[in-house]
Structure formats: C-alpha cells, structure tokens
Design an enzyme around this catalytic site. Structure first.
Site, PDB file in Angstrom:
ATOM      1  N   ASP A 199     -15.221   0.488  13.564  1.00 18.12           N
ATOM      2  CA  ASP A 199     -15.778   0.624  12.211  1.00 18.12           C
ATOM      3  C   ASP A 199     -15.900  -0.732  11.526  1.00 18.12           C
ATOM      4  O   ASP A 199     -15.520  -0.897  10.368  1.00 18.12           O
ATOM      5  CB  ASP A 199     -14.921   1.567  11.370  1.00 18.12           C
ATOM      6  CG  ASP A 199     -15.650   2.032  10.101  1.00 18.12           C
ATOM      7  OD1 ASP A 199     -16.897   2.103  10.132  1.00 18.12           O
ATOM      8  OD2 ASP A 199     -14.982   2.324   9.097  1.00 18.12           O
ATOM      9  N   LYS A 238       0.844  -1.186   0.000  1.00 13.00           N
ATOM     10  CA  LYS A 238       0.000   0.000   0.000  1.00 13.00           C
ATOM     11  C   LYS A 238       0.884   1.241   0.000  1.00 13.00           C
ATOM     12  O   LYS A 238       1.780   1.389   0.849  1.00 13.00           O
ATOM     13  CB  LYS A 238      -0.928   0.025   1.212  1.00 13.00           C
ATOM     14  CG  LYS A 238      -1.915   1.190   1.180  1.00 13.00           C
ATOM     15  CD  LYS A 238      -3.074   0.983   2.127  1.00 13.00           C
ATOM     16  CE  LYS A 238      -4.132   2.058   1.950  1.00 13.00           C
ATOM     17  NZ  LYS A 238      -5.306   1.839   2.804  1.00 13.00           N
TER      18      LYS A 238
END
Length: 404
Positions: free
Chosen positions: A178, A87
C-alpha cells in the site's frame, strides 16, 4: 495502521499457521527476521510492556492526528526525556487483533532510516499503545504545496529514499502492498533536500517467500498494480506503486484517474502511460524512462528495487534535469489532487466509524438501485450519493487486512 483501500475481496489462500486439528481458528505465524545462532535481532530491543504507559511517558493532551482506529499525541519518556509519537488504539475498534499483532511484528523487524521506528508497545485493558519515532515534517505533498515550488532534483532525492526503503523491505521478505504518498512522513521541518522520508503504515504488509504468490487484493486504486487485481502477484507490485508516486511527483496528478474507483482500476489494467507535453516539457527524458520501466503491466519486465536504484536518474539524482522548477501549474494540480484525497479520507473516517465489520462487508453486495443518502457534518460538503457509489468512492468497499 491507517485505513487502507483495496479492490473487492478475492478468494484467498490460507495463511501459514500453527494449529492443532481440534482448533477452529489457526494461530497466525508472526513474521520474524532470521537471526544467526547466538545473534541479536532488532526486534529484541522493542519491549512489550503490560500496564500503564503513563508510568513511563508524560502524555500531551493535544493530539497530533486522529484516524478511524486511533489517535496520536506526543509523549516524553520520564527517564530518557526522548520525545515519541504515541499512538493509542482502543481495543474495541480493532476489527482483528491477530492481524494487528502481525502488523506490529512486521514493524519490529524493520530497522532502516527510511522506515519509521517502533520503540516499544504497551497494553492495558482498554488500549494498545505504540511508542514510535516522531516525524514532525508532516506529509510529503503538504510540504511541497506549502513551499509553492518543486524541482526535479528534489523529486529524485525523494524517490531515492523511497526505493532504498523498498529494497530493504524486499531484502527482508516484506511486501508493503500500500505504498502511496499519504504513507510517507518527513522526519523534520527542514527543506526536502535536507530531510528524511519515512514509511509509516504497514497495515497491509505481508511477508513472502521467493517464488510464491500473494493473492489478497490489497492497495489503493490510484497506486495498485494491475496484477494485484488478478489475485496473483509478487513483491514487484511495490515497484509499480513507486512508479506511480514518481509520476505524481513530477506532474501533480496520477497517470490513471477517473470519476470512480472502477474507472481508475480499468485504466490501471490497461496500463497506458501518457506524458502530456504541456505538463512534462520541463522534465528530463531520464525521468520518463524510469517511470516507463517501473509502470510496466508485466511484473517480469518491471525493474526491481535494486535495478531502479542503479538507474542514472536515481543514482545521480536527475543529472539531466533542467535548472528550472517544474511547471508553474504543478503545485496547483497537486493541491487539487491532494484536496480530493483528503475529502475521500474524511468521508471514509465518518462511514467507517459508524458501521460494524459485518455492515462494511455487506456493502460489497448492495445492488446499484439502492439509494439512501450519507450526510457528514464534519466536512463542508454533504456526500449525497448511493450507498454503493459512496463506499466505492471513498475506498471503503475495498478495505482489507485479510488473507495473504
């Protein structure tokens, strides 16, 4: 590390900090797992390396995914030949580097089969790079839709893995805040019953102490617990989210829905569950019982992760489930719900990429009678609505990575 939604910003208690009296901005204490004297922690094996990641990995040109804050591609280690997901996050797009480092610190603590592994990080003048476990199976909902069928036993297999990961996080004093299907990836392309589910995003996660409350309103409207909206909550908010995920897995749509985030959150506060006979007739009573025990408005009455793992539906993997798959229309409903979320995500990425942090914060105070138009060329349908409504619908007005 992806865009995360939450309800409008609240009054926040200060972070624990190490700061001298003369310092204007306190330095955040990074989360860390307690290690016995002389012991070795998992984080010690995750290397922080300055310099060029290209000296260590062969980087593929083709991206696996593109988000608001970065991109992901495959990388092969030049020595070990191991393939990782790399990433890349441009520093110029980071809203708060200290918060990002906090997220990395939490990921370094995590060492569990149900949580994506972070192997090493690199940093140069322009970017930060994360070498992570490669999950080639894609998102859970996409896998279900592609297969065209889904059974209750498969849902139990999925939820057992979800709850085990939550139990591990809570034992290590980390609250995710989340949890939603988009934040889970499958490790391989194998069928779900032979696969491993991985939590991938810790952008809103926070460490906690037993007996203390968190206050930042963090989460995503469909999955956020009602007590989070009051700015006084504990790690039990993750169990509410797990219950909502389970509900969606068994019927194809969330228990609390609406035309706007405000309408969704209003129903979340009420917490009234309904199991339509038409959509739930092939689902066992055990499954419904567990959902009811997870989606409880009172956190004190809600099951902990440990208690949920002991529930018969989880421990025995849906022992009373019918031998048939879920309702034929289940996949169609899930596909429609998934498409709606993908549309919102696309709009979010376009808007977030064009606005500064100050502009995003300013949108919270825009009056309802202001009506400029957003048009996005990257999606088929133009998003024509007021500024406030557009941001509410995408969840952008509720993005937060601040506070406790």
């Amino acid at each position: 590390m992806g865009a995360c939604a939450a309800s409008p910003r609240s009054t926040e208690r200060p972070e624990r900090a190490d700061a001298s009296p003369s310092s204007r901005k306190p330095t955040l204490l990074m989360p860390a797992k307690e290690i016995k004297q002389g012991g070795i922690g998992h984080a010690q094996f995750i290397l922080d390396k300055p310099g060029k990641i290209q000296d260590v990995y062969h980087m593929e040109q083709q991206t696996l995914g593109q988000g608001t804050y970065g991109s992901v591609c495959k990388g092969r280690h030049k020595v070990t030949k191991a393939v990782r997901a790399i990433k890349t996050i441009p520093k110029g797009k980071m809203r708060n580097i200290e918060r990002f480092k906090r997220e990395i610190a939490i990921m370094k603590m995590m060492d569990h089969p149900g949580i994506v592994k972070l192997y090493e990080t690199f940093e140069d003048q322009r970017n930060i790079y994360l070498a992570m476990e490669l999950c080639e199976g894609g998102e859970l909902f996409d896998k279900i839709i592609a297969s065209g069928r889904f059974a209750e036993v498969e849902a139990a297999h999925v939820m057992q893995q979800v709850l085990r990961a939550i139990f591990y996080m809570h034992m290590n004093r980390i609250c995710h805040r989340d949890l939603k299907p988009e934040n889970f990836l499958l490790l391989t392309k194998e069928p779900i019953l032979n696969n491993v589910l991985k939590i991938i995003d810790f952008g809103l996660s926070h460490d906690f102490k037993p007996g203390e409350f968190m206050s930042t309103r963090a989460g995503t409207p469909f999955y956020v617990a009602p007590e989070v909206l009051t700015s006084r909550y504990t790690e039990r908010c993750d169990l509410w989210s797990a219950g909502v995920i389970m509900y969606v897995l068994l019927c194809g749509y969330p228990p609390f829905s609406g035309k706007s985030d405000g309408e969704v959150l209003s129903k979340v506060k009420q917490g009234c569950l309904h199991f339509s006979h038409r959509d739930w007739r092939n689902v066992s009573d055990d499954a419904k019982d567990l959902i009811r025990m997870l989606v409880k408005t009172s956190p004190q009455e809600r099951l902990s992760a440990e208690q949920a793992l002991q529930h018969a539906w989880i421990a025995q993997k849906a022992p009373k489930a019918a031998s048939v798959t879920l309702e034929e229309s289940f996949v169609d409903r899930l596909r429609a719900f998934r498409a709606q979320n993908k549309f919102k995500k696309a709009v979010l990425h376009v808007i977030a990429g064009q606005l500064s942090s100050e502009q995003i914060r300013g949108l919270r105070n825009i009056p309802d009678d202001v009506s400029p138009v957003y048009q996005t060329s990257s999606i088929h349908t133009a998003a024509r609505t007021s500024t406030r409504e557009s941001v509410h619908r995408t969840g952008l007005i509720q993005m937060t990575r601040e506070g406790s």
